[in-house]
Design an enzyme around this catalytic site. Sequence first.
Site, PDB file in Angstrom:
ATOM      1  N   LEU A 160       0.818  -1.214   0.000  1.00 29.09           N
ATOM      2  CA  LEU A 160       0.000   0.000   0.000  1.00 29.09           C
ATOM      3  C   LEU A 160       0.852   1.265   0.000  1.00 29.09           C
ATOM      4  O   LEU A 160       0.324   2.369  -0.068  1.00 29.09           O
ATOM      5  CB  LEU A 160      -0.934  -0.025   1.210  1.00 29.09           C
ATOM      6  CG  LEU A 160      -1.804  -1.289   1.303  1.00 29.09           C
ATOM      7  CD1 LEU A 160      -2.635  -1.283   2.572  1.00 29.09           C
ATOM      8  CD2 LEU A 160      -2.697  -1.410   0.077  1.00 29.09           C
ATOM      9  N   ARG A 161       2.160   1.085   0.154  1.00 30.69           N
ATOM     10  CA  ARG A 161       3.161   2.150  -0.007  1.00 30.69           C
ATOM     11  C   ARG A 161       3.166   3.210   1.078  1.00 30.69           C
ATOM     12  O   ARG A 161       3.937   4.173   0.979  1.00 30.69           O
ATOM     13  CB  ARG A 161       3.020   2.819  -1.372  1.00 30.69           C
ATOM     14  CG  ARG A 161       3.323   1.903  -2.561  1.00 30.69           C
ATOM     15  CD  ARG A 161       4.653   1.211  -2.445  1.00 30.69           C
ATOM     16  NE  ARG A 161       5.138   0.664  -3.706  1.00 30.69           N
ATOM     17  CZ  ARG A 161       6.204  -0.104  -3.829  1.00 30.69           C
ATOM     18  NH1 ARG A 161       6.892  -0.439  -2.748  1.00 30.69           N
ATOM     19  NH2 ARG A 161       6.587  -0.547  -5.009  1.00 30.69           N
TER      20      ARG A 161
ATOM     21  N   ASP B 298      -0.047  -9.821  -5.555  1.00 30.39           N
ATOM     22  CA  ASP B 298       1.327  -9.312  -5.472  1.00 30.39           C
ATOM     23  C   ASP B 298       1.366  -7.850  -5.934  1.00 30.39           C
ATOM     24  O   ASP B 298       2.250  -7.426  -6.677  1.00 30.39           O
ATOM     25  CB  ASP B 298       2.286 -10.159  -6.298  1.00 30.39           C
ATOM     26  CG  ASP B 298       3.743  -9.883  -5.959  1.00 30.39           C
ATOM     27  OD1 ASP B 298       4.010  -9.394  -4.838  1.00 30.39           O
ATOM     28  OD2 ASP B 298       4.626 -10.152  -6.808  1.00 30.39           O
TER      29      ASP B 298
END
Length: 436
Positions: A71-72, A313
């Site tokens: 989700l960064r 992924d």
Amino acid sequence: MRISLKGGRLLGPVMLDGVSAMLHDARTDLYIADGKILAIGDKPLGFSSDLNLDLSQYCIAPGLVDLAARLREPGFEYKATLESEMQAALEGGITSLSCPPDPDPPLDEPGLVEMLKHRARGLQAASLYPLGAMTVGLKGEVITEMAELAEAGCIGFGHAGAMFTDTQVLLRAMQYAKSFGYTLWIQPCDYFLSRGGVAHSGAVAGRLGLSGVPVMAETVALHTIFELMAATGARVHLCRMSSAAGLELLKQARKDGLAVSADVAVHHLHLIDIDIGYFDPNMRVDPPFRTQRDRDALRAALHSGVIDAICSDHTPVDDDEKQLPFAEAAAGSSGLELLLPLTLKWASESRLDLAHAIDRLTRQPAAVLGIDAGVIAPGAAADLCVFDPEDRWLVNASSLHSQGKHTPYWGRELVGRNRLTMVAGRIVLNHLGTRQ
């Protein structure tokens, strides 16, 4: 809100007897009240709906469960934000997801985990189940306080793409995890054998002049993992299996009674090393696409249950890191919104019925996470994915809601798309009757 879903094709694991979930494929009605599924089939006595939806043109499945979605946040907001990626998850019909522990800083402190979960709850979107870092800073030197991270909300502990160089540290992590009943999530790849590699080590990489990642990088790592598991009794989930040889080792480990599960990235069910073409950086993923023989072995292993679940992924990458020569481009692709259609594609090409395919996206990954999800049953939370199995759509910037637009499927047409997502009885996404 009290909702009636009428005439939809109910697919996947459904529990009707209150005891065990069975795979289901039939048109029926669902009745929802107070965020839960009230009944399947017959309308409850005295039930009146606030909302009636005709789903006779659609399929209804449990909300999808994704085992790997970066989700960064925190630290990489220029690649993606929690808001953008959670919205992409809803667009893909995903109602529960797990994120690896490798934002910046890594999830090695309870406060970071609590902050991330608090942010996710505030969005009122999919349920988030973060993995904690197995070692401090993901440096592979000192194991984290897993018990504290578990109390903060971690569902398990992983090392993301960071590989171990000190086997003694991995042994201690397994001993710690075994003592508390935690699961370790490990991508099997030997650091030294894979170092500098960007593509599968074989004829295609040789012809293109690309440095290779040999299959033995996976098998050597698996031998080590299984030896340590046998010595400690630890439970391990193998992330992103990629080779036929690795699958043979996994089969033997299962026969030996080791507590091991495994997943595969959905794009590895379709693409092989030759799809790199003329150095297409969108084909740069980790692990790399391998041979057709490996791809076919992955499909068969998923069909037979040797591989437990499919994951997206999801790894959003920005233009500055992707629009580079293949060997310099960052590995990763966006997959949250492609998870369902690519799974439907695999099922069609493998002649597998849709109920079994949906099971690999719902009940099976939920079992890996150890969460109560992925099954439609009276009394269960109304987490649902309603999709159109015939909807044809083009993968491009306008059709992807993730901030990361790079995918091996850029410009390709896919079939099947989520149209409505429900989380705990709340309709959080509704595209019924529209084809974009």
